[in-house]
Enzyme design. Structure first.
Site, PDB file in Angstrom:
ATOM      1  N   ASP A  19      -4.689   9.215   9.093  1.00  0.00           N
ATOM      2  CA  ASP A  19      -4.631   9.442   7.636  1.00  0.00           C
ATOM      3  C   ASP A  19      -6.015   9.254   7.018  1.00  0.00           C
ATOM      4  OD1 ASP A  19      -3.511  10.064   5.206  1.00  0.00           O
ATOM      5  OD2 ASP A  19      -2.534   8.134   4.915  1.00  0.00           O
ATOM      6  N   ARG A  35      -8.811   8.969  -0.274  1.00  0.00           N
ATOM      7  CA  ARG A  35      -7.913   7.992  -0.943  1.00  0.00           C
ATOM      8  C   ARG A  35      -7.738   6.726  -0.113  1.00  0.00           C
ATOM      9  NH1 ARG A  35      -4.859  12.124   0.713  1.00  0.00           N
ATOM     10  NH2 ARG A  35      -3.803  11.698   2.679  1.00  0.00           N
ATOM     11  N   ASN A  36      -8.085   6.779   1.169  1.00  0.00           N
ATOM     12  CA  ASN A  36      -7.950   5.604   2.034  1.00  0.00           C
ATOM     13  C   ASN A  36      -9.278   4.919   2.345  1.00  0.00           C
ATOM     14  OD1 ASN A  36      -5.175   5.712   2.153  1.00  0.00           O
ATOM     15  ND2 ASN A  36      -5.204   7.170   3.860  1.00  0.00           N
ATOM     16  N   ASP A  69      -6.211   1.170   4.955  1.00  0.00           N
ATOM     17  CA  ASP A  69      -4.926   1.830   5.114  1.00  0.00           C
ATOM     18  C   ASP A  69      -4.635   2.292   6.541  1.00  0.00           C
ATOM     19  OD1 ASP A  69      -2.466   2.855   4.566  1.00  0.00           O
ATOM     20  OD2 ASP A  69      -3.064   3.564   2.593  1.00  0.00           O
TER      21      ASP A  69
HETATM   22  P1  ADP Z   1      -0.239   1.350   0.707  1.00  0.00           P
HETATM   23  O1  ADP Z   1      -0.995   1.842   1.877  1.00  0.00           O
HETATM   24  O2  ADP Z   1       0.778   0.314   1.053  1.00  0.00           O
HETATM   25  O3  ADP Z   1       0.323   2.434  -0.155  1.00  0.00           O
HETATM   26  P2  ADP Z   1      -2.819   0.768  -0.325  1.00  0.00           P
HETATM   27  O4  ADP Z   1      -3.476   0.160   0.842  1.00  0.00           O
HETATM   28  O5  ADP Z   1      -3.112   2.197  -0.610  1.00  0.00           O
HETATM   29  O6  ADP Z   1      -1.265   0.568  -0.230  1.00  0.00           O
HETATM   30  O7  ADP Z   1      -3.146  -0.103  -1.600  1.00  0.00           O
HETATM   31  C1  ADP Z   1      -2.805   0.324  -2.903  1.00  0.00           C
HETATM   32  C2  ADP Z   1      -4.019   0.205  -3.816  1.00  0.00           C
HETATM   33  O8  ADP Z   1      -4.450  -1.152  -3.921  1.00  0.00           O
HETATM   34  C3  ADP Z   1      -5.238   0.952  -3.289  1.00  0.00           C
HETATM   35  O9  ADP Z   1      -5.184   2.289  -3.647  1.00  0.00           O
HETATM   36  C4  ADP Z   1      -6.383   0.179  -3.950  1.00  0.00           C
HETATM   37  O10 ADP Z   1      -6.542   0.586  -5.281  1.00  0.00           O
HETATM   38  C5  ADP Z   1      -5.861  -1.244  -3.947  1.00  0.00           C
HETATM   39  N1  ADP Z   1      -6.352  -1.961  -2.743  1.00  0.00           N
HETATM   40  C6  ADP Z   1      -5.721  -2.068  -1.549  1.00  0.00           C
HETATM   41  N2  ADP Z   1      -6.435  -2.809  -0.692  1.00  0.00           N
HETATM   42  C7  ADP Z   1      -7.554  -3.196  -1.336  1.00  0.00           C
HETATM   43  C8  ADP Z   1      -8.718  -3.988  -0.971  1.00  0.00           C
HETATM   44  N3  ADP Z   1      -8.840  -4.523   0.240  1.00  0.00           N
HETATM   45  N4  ADP Z   1      -9.685  -4.152  -1.889  1.00  0.00           N
HETATM   46  C9  ADP Z   1      -9.554  -3.597  -3.122  1.00  0.00           C
HETATM   47  N5  ADP Z   1      -8.507  -2.852  -3.520  1.00  0.00           N
HETATM   48  C10 ADP Z   1      -7.503  -2.648  -2.659  1.00  0.00           C
END
Ligand code: ADP
Length: 296
Positions: free
Chosen positions: A156, A160-161, A174
């Site tokens: 993925d 966005r990741n 992610d």
């Molecule tokens: P999921 O994969 O469960 O959908 P994400 O990993 O995309 O969740 O996290 C959702 C949001 O939270 C991200 O889009 C980002 O904005 C924020 N986020 C996640 N992890 C971090 C991090 N380590 N540092 C800063 N922001 C984060």
């Protein structure tokens, strides 16, 4: 084999973490900024220093929470990402700090202070230099070359990741999708969630995911970076993508993209997976492109 660099126990005591403001919404629940108070080591120095030592070692972290606290299967799925993250140790991959594995489950990670790359690119489009965009592509390729060497497929890779730690440092995040695609039932039941516009033809057609399909996705992600956060194939339906790709259509040259980088992206988009470069090669080429940029 991607064995853990350290066999340390990742379990944290909840009292070591305080939850602060919400910074994002994930698939399983909210993501918060947190403050992590590592336990002071029991040595003479910390006794003498007392609270001062404790204070100096406080760390800002990101805490992923899981709202499905009554569904053991969901909770296990949520923790899967943490199990994957703990296997990696790389400057451009978000690090796992620890977990609170009892309900409510928390995954505690390294905080990327500047948040999501796409939003960052859009917000700073005027002042971001081409050299910085190339640096981001290079840093991402080093992370993916590391995963390739561990025979790990991300599946993925997309802007966005990717998260921004500092204006000159991005990190891959992610690791969620890897667990999903191994689950065939999930796969066929919710195909609409698949990131079709980032996927290689063999992934779309046969659900085949390899390091070579990651290379294709990296090409698309590098394109998004050079386009300052524009998503690929805007206005085109997911169901029309595969026909276009099989007719040889590809994403266009981004404005201000060095021709050598577009040529590299185009190689990533070779229909035949074995004709695509490896991440090792991509990393070396991007390094050369970066040096050329600095000289010119
Ligand atoms: P999921 O994969 O469960 O959908 P994400 O990993 O995309 O969740 O996290 C959702 C949001 O939270 C991200 O889009 C980002 O904005 C924020 N986020 C996640 N992890 C971090 C991090 N380590 N540092 C800063 N922001 C984060």
């Amino acid at each position: 084999d991607y064995s853990t660099p350290t066999a340390r126990n990742y379990e944290l005591e909840r009292s070591q973490i305080s939850l602060n403001e919400k910074i994002g919404v994930g698939q399983f629940g909210d993501v918060h900024i947190g403050t992590y108070f590592p336990k002071a080591k029991k040595n003479t120095k910390s006794i003498i220093m007392g609270n001062m030592e404790m204070k100096s070692s406080v760390i800002q972290v990101a805490v992923k929470t899981c709202k499905a606290s009554n569904d053991p299967q969901k909770m296990e799925q949520f923790l899967e990402e943490a199990y994957i993250m703990q296997k990696f140790d790389h400057p451009h991959i978000i690090r796992l700090i620890g977990i609170c594995s009892e309900s409510p489950i928390w995954i505690v990670m390294e905080l990327a202070r500047h948040g999501e790359l796409r939003a960052y690119l859009k917000a700073n489009s005027k002042k971001l230099k081409r050299g910085t965009l190339l640096l981001y592509c290079y840093q991402l390729s080093t992370a993916l070359s590391y995963l390739e060497s561990k025979k790990f497929v991300h599946r993925d890779i997309a802007a966005r990741n990717v998260l921004v730690s500092s204006p000159t440092c991005i990190k891959l995040a992610d690791f969620g999708l890897s667990r999903w695609v191994s689950d065939q039932s999930y796969y066929h039941s919710s195909m609409c969630i698949l990131p079709i516009k980032w996927m290689a033809p063999e992934s779309i057609n046969f659900r085949r995911f390899t390091n070579a399909s990651d290379v294709w996705m990296f090409g698309v992600c590098a394109w998004e970076i050079l386009m300052l956060g524009v998503k690929p194939f805007q206005g085109i339906k997911n169901s029309d993508i595969i026909t276009k790709l099989e007719n040889g259509e590809r994403l266009p040259l981004p404005k201000d993209c060095p021709p050598r980088l577009y040529s590299l992206m185009s190689q990533c988009w070779a229909h035949e997976p074995s004709k695509r470069p490896t991440f090792q090669r991509i990393k070396e080429t991007l390094y050369e492109i970066l040096v050329e940029e600095k000289i010119s």
